[in-house]
Structure formats: C-alpha cells, structure tokens
Design an enzyme around this catalytic site. Structure first.
Site, PDB file in Angstrom:
ATOM      1  N   LYS A 165      38.434  37.753   0.890  1.00 27.56           N
ATOM      2  CA  LYS A 165      37.038  37.394   1.178  1.00 27.56           C
ATOM      3  C   LYS A 165      36.260  37.470  -0.129  1.00 27.56           C
ATOM      4  O   LYS A 165      35.630  38.476  -0.425  1.00 27.56           O
ATOM      5  CB  LYS A 165      36.434  38.416   2.155  1.00 27.56           C
ATOM      6  CG  LYS A 165      36.805  38.254   3.600  1.00 27.56           C
ATOM      7  CD  LYS A 165      35.855  39.096   4.455  1.00 27.56           C
ATOM      8  CE  LYS A 165      36.617  39.991   5.390  1.00 27.56           C
ATOM      9  NZ  LYS A 165      35.748  40.882   6.182  1.00 27.56           N
ATOM     10  N   LYS A 169      47.799  50.573   7.418  1.00 32.56           N
ATOM     11  CA  LYS A 169      48.745  49.981   8.348  1.00 32.56           C
ATOM     12  C   LYS A 169      48.677  48.462   8.283  1.00 32.56           C
ATOM     13  O   LYS A 169      49.576  47.762   8.714  1.00 32.56           O
ATOM     14  CB  LYS A 169      48.402  50.412   9.793  1.00 32.56           C
ATOM     15  CG  LYS A 169      48.399  51.901   9.998  1.00 32.56           C
ATOM     16  CD  LYS A 169      47.816  52.241  11.396  1.00 32.56           C
ATOM     17  CE  LYS A 169      47.671  53.754  11.537  1.00 32.56           C
ATOM     18  NZ  LYS A 169      46.789  54.116  12.661  1.00 32.56           N
ATOM     19  N   GLY A 170      47.566  47.967   7.754  1.00 32.21           N
ATOM     20  CA  GLY A 170      47.270  46.537   7.820  1.00 32.21           C
ATOM     21  C   GLY A 170      48.315  45.626   7.185  1.00 32.21           C
ATOM     22  O   GLY A 170      48.552  44.526   7.653  1.00 32.21           O
ATOM     23  N   ARG A 218      45.890  44.519  16.070  1.00 28.13           N
ATOM     24  CA  ARG A 218      46.827  44.377  14.952  1.00 28.13           C
ATOM     25  C   ARG A 218      48.000  43.471  15.341  1.00 28.13           C
ATOM     26  O   ARG A 218      48.601  42.814  14.505  1.00 28.13           O
ATOM     27  CB  ARG A 218      47.392  45.740  14.546  1.00 28.13           C
ATOM     28  CG  ARG A 218      46.380  46.679  13.912  1.00 28.13           C
ATOM     29  CD  ARG A 218      47.104  47.866  13.305  1.00 28.13           C
ATOM     30  NE  ARG A 218      46.212  48.986  13.008  1.00 28.13           N
ATOM     31  CZ  ARG A 218      45.504  49.112  11.890  1.00 28.13           C
ATOM     32  NH1 ARG A 218      45.562  48.181  10.978  1.00 28.13           N
ATOM     33  NH2 ARG A 218      44.742  50.167  11.698  1.00 28.13           N
ATOM     34  N   PHE A 220      34.336  39.263   9.996  1.00 28.67           N
ATOM     35  CA  PHE A 220      35.278  40.344  10.279  1.00 28.67           C
ATOM     36  C   PHE A 220      36.451  39.783  11.076  1.00 28.67           C
ATOM     37  O   PHE A 220      36.277  39.221  12.146  1.00 28.67           O
ATOM     38  CB  PHE A 220      34.606  41.485  11.043  1.00 28.67           C
ATOM     39  CG  PHE A 220      35.432  42.734  11.000  1.00 28.67           C
ATOM     40  CD1 PHE A 220      35.409  43.548   9.875  1.00 28.67           C
ATOM     41  CD2 PHE A 220      36.281  43.067  12.048  1.00 28.67           C
ATOM     42  CE1 PHE A 220      36.201  44.687   9.800  1.00 28.67           C
ATOM     43  CE2 PHE A 220      37.075  44.196  11.982  1.00 28.67           C
ATOM     44  CZ  PHE A 220      37.038  45.007  10.862  1.00 28.67           C
ATOM     45  N   GLU A 252      49.134  43.696   0.646  1.00 31.88           N
ATOM     46  CA  GLU A 252      47.927  44.087   1.379  1.00 31.88           C
ATOM     47  C   GLU A 252      47.584  43.049   2.438  1.00 31.88           C
ATOM     48  O   GLU A 252      48.006  41.897   2.343  1.00 31.88           O
ATOM     49  CB  GLU A 252      46.745  44.197   0.402  1.00 31.88           C
ATOM     50  CG  GLU A 252      46.279  45.607   0.148  1.00 31.88           C
ATOM     51  CD  GLU A 252      45.539  46.248   1.319  1.00 31.88           C
ATOM     52  OE1 GLU A 252      45.703  45.839   2.487  1.00 31.88           O
ATOM     53  OE2 GLU A 252      44.778  47.188   1.060  1.00 31.88           O
ATOM     54  N   ASP A 253      46.811  43.476   3.410  1.00 37.96           N
ATOM     55  CA  ASP A 253      46.337  42.542   4.420  1.00 37.96           C
ATOM     56  C   ASP A 253      45.160  41.719   3.907  1.00 37.96           C
ATOM     57  O   ASP A 253      45.128  40.504   4.058  1.00 37.96           O
ATOM     58  CB  ASP A 253      45.961  43.283   5.718  1.00 37.96           C
ATOM     59  CG  ASP A 253      45.065  44.494   5.484  1.00 37.96           C
ATOM     60  OD1 ASP A 253      44.707  44.787   4.321  1.00 37.96           O
ATOM     61  OD2 ASP A 253      44.730  45.170   6.473  1.00 37.96           O
ATOM     62  N   ASP A 301      42.911  45.297  12.043  1.00 39.98           N
ATOM     63  CA  ASP A 301      42.395  45.853  13.290  1.00 39.98           C
ATOM     64  C   ASP A 301      40.881  45.862  13.356  1.00 39.98           C
ATOM     65  O   ASP A 301      40.188  45.808  12.337  1.00 39.98           O
ATOM     66  CB  ASP A 301      42.865  47.300  13.455  1.00 39.98           C
ATOM     67  CG  ASP A 301      42.097  48.252  12.531  1.00 39.98           C
ATOM     68  OD1 ASP A 301      42.130  48.032  11.300  1.00 39.98           O
ATOM     69  OD2 ASP A 301      41.432  49.174  13.041  1.00 39.98           O
ATOM     70  N   ASP A 317      38.619  42.790   0.279  1.00 38.14           N
ATOM     71  CA  ASP A 317      37.248  42.608   0.756  1.00 38.14           C
ATOM     72  C   ASP A 317      36.313  42.943  -0.407  1.00 38.14           C
ATOM     73  O   ASP A 317      36.107  42.113  -1.284  1.00 38.14           O
ATOM     74  CB  ASP A 317      37.074  43.528   1.970  1.00 38.14           C
ATOM     75  CG  ASP A 317      35.757  43.370   2.685  1.00 38.14           C
ATOM     76  OD1 ASP A 317      35.234  42.253   2.714  1.00 38.14           O
ATOM     77  OD2 ASP A 317      35.244  44.366   3.239  1.00 38.14           O
TER      78      ASP A 317
HETATM   79  P1  IMP Z   1      37.949  46.825   0.364  1.00 38.99           P
HETATM   80  O1  IMP Z   1      38.186  48.116  -0.359  1.00 38.99           O
HETATM   81  O2  IMP Z   1      36.498  46.620   0.677  1.00 38.99           O
HETATM   82  O3  IMP Z   1      38.524  45.628  -0.342  1.00 38.99           O
HETATM   83  O4  IMP Z   1      38.557  46.998   1.803  1.00 38.99           O
HETATM   84  C1  IMP Z   1      39.822  46.727   2.084  1.00 38.99           C
HETATM   85  C2  IMP Z   1      40.203  47.270   3.430  1.00 38.99           C
HETATM   86  O5  IMP Z   1      39.135  47.177   4.390  1.00 38.99           O
HETATM   87  C3  IMP Z   1      41.316  46.412   3.978  1.00 38.99           C
HETATM   88  O6  IMP Z   1      42.560  46.855   3.512  1.00 38.99           O
HETATM   89  C4  IMP Z   1      41.112  46.535   5.459  1.00 38.99           C
HETATM   90  O7  IMP Z   1      41.785  47.667   5.922  1.00 38.99           O
HETATM   91  C5  IMP Z   1      39.626  46.711   5.626  1.00 38.99           C
HETATM   92  N1  IMP Z   1      38.969  45.419   5.957  1.00 38.99           N
HETATM   93  C6  IMP Z   1      38.188  44.668   5.161  1.00 38.99           C
HETATM   94  N2  IMP Z   1      37.782  43.542   5.775  1.00 38.99           N
HETATM   95  C7  IMP Z   1      38.346  43.571   6.999  1.00 38.99           C
HETATM   96  C8  IMP Z   1      38.315  42.662   8.120  1.00 38.99           C
HETATM   97  O8  IMP Z   1      37.686  41.586   8.129  1.00 38.99           O
HETATM   98  N3  IMP Z   1      39.034  43.047   9.213  1.00 38.99           N
HETATM   99  C9  IMP Z   1      39.747  44.193   9.272  1.00 38.99           C
HETATM  100  N4  IMP Z   1      39.807  45.074   8.250  1.00 38.99           N
HETATM  101  C10 IMP Z   1      39.105  44.767   7.123  1.00 38.99           C
HETATM  102 MG    MG Z   2      44.258  47.492   4.278  1.00 34.31          MG
END
Ligand code: IMP
Ligand code: MG
Length: 174
Positions: free
Chosen positions: A129, A41-42, A163, A150, A97-98, A157, A101
């Site tokens: 990040k 949803k992000g 959100r 975070f 994407e939002d 969220d 990470d």
């Molecule tokens: P990744 O697979 O570790 O890159 O994670 C990506 C997903 O984790 C994002 O699409 C978010 O939904 C969630 N996420 C990662 N960091 C944050 C944050 O700081 N706040 C909220 N959601 C996060």
């Molecule tokens: Mg996401």
C-alpha cells in the site's frame, strides 16, 4: 461491529501472480539455495504457496513480531515475539511478508536481519500500500500494489478472522 468483505483480487489472480514470482525467484537464484523467512502469521499462506513454486532448493524459517498497534494501524514499535530457529549467516535470505503498509515493521526487521550477516537479503511481499508509506522500504518481489483500504484473506486478518480466505478482499464496516 458487523463487516462485509468485497473481493479485490480473485483466487486465480493471486495464484497466477505467485506462480510468476516463484518463476522469477527460481531464475534469480539459479544454482543457489534460498532461505525463506516467513513473518507470522500473515505471511504464512503466501510463503507456502510461493515455496511450492520455487524450483531451486528451499529452506524455511519463521518469526513473529508484534507492532503494538490497534486493530488497523501499526505503531512503529516492534517486538520479536518468536525469533528464528536458525542463524542467517551466509544464507541467501528472502523475507516473506503479507503486506507493507507504513513500512515501519519491515524497515525495522530488515535492519535487524542484516546484522545477522546473510550472504544476501531480499524482501518479497504479496501486497503493498504505497500511499501509506511512512518509512522507506525496498521491495524486491511484489505481488500487487493496492489502494489504501483495509484488506483480508490469504493470511491477512481483521481481528484474527478471514486469514483463510483464498482471495484478497476489502473489509467494509457497516
Ligand atoms: P506496517 O508496519 O505499517 O507496514 O504494518 C505491517 C503490518 O500491519 C502487516 O504485516 C499486517 O500485519 C498489518 N496490516 C497492514 N495493513 C493491513 C491490512 O490492510 N489488512 C490486514 N493487516 C494489515
Ligand atoms: Mg504481517
């Protein structure tokens, strides 16, 4: 647990950045149509704001993936919860994407979408990040690099809350 939210990026800063990305995409895709794929949803708030600022023809689609993570960490195991409605074959696709990470979700997703044979495939994320990267992901359009905190707001969220904040904030746990 009670938590507080401290402003990291103001609404004005985020809006200005989205405007700039929209202009860049409009230039890069001159004469073409872009197909925006929103990761729910992000990515939804970001995609809507961005789409409004793109001047070439735009179509949109949505998908939802879950990463079997805890509240604040993703595990790397990705499952498609809702797939796209339309095929990507021959389209100029930008995944919206939002945040990137660890990069696990996106690297998996981009590989999967590449198999659907779009004419081109790029990634646009509002936040990155880099300190947390475990898997390499190529980001084509980036809003902001942020520290390892975070964050919530603009679609992001904590426990399904925040959100709707029109800015990006850091969650402080008490
Ligand atoms: P990744 O697979 O570790 O890159 O994670 C990506 C997903 O984790 C994002 O699409 C978010 O939904 C969630 N996420 C990662 N960091 C944050 C944050 O700081 N706040 C909220 N959601 C996060
Ligand atoms: Mg996401």
């Amino acid at each position: 647990m009670a938590e507080k939210v401290k402003v990291l990026l103001t609404e004005e800063e985020v809006d200005a950045k989205i405007q700039a990305i929209g202009e860049q995409i409009s230039k890069d895709y001159e004469g073409k149509q872009v197909h925006l794929v929103c990761v729910l949803k992000g990515g939804s708030f970001f995609m809507c704001e961005l789409a409004k600022r793109i001047t070439v023809p735009v179509s949109i689609d949505f998908m939802s993936v879950s990463s079997y993570g805890s509240e604040t960490k993703s595990s790397g195991v990705v499952k498609i919860v809702k797939d796209l409605d339309e095929p990507l074959l021959g389209k100029d696709v930008i995944v919206i994407e939002d945040i990137v990470d660890s990069g696990r979700t996106l690297s998996y997703l981009m590989e999967m979408l590449k198999d659907r044979k779009p004419a081109s495939l790029r990634l646009c994320t509002l936040l990155d990040k880099p300190d947390r990267r475990v898997v390499d992901v190529n980001v084509d359009y980036l809003g902001f690099q942020i520290p390892d905190e975070f964050v919530v707001g603009y679609g992001l969220d904590y426990d399904q809350k925040y959100r709707n904040l029109p800015y990006i904030g850091i969650v402080e746990f008490e």
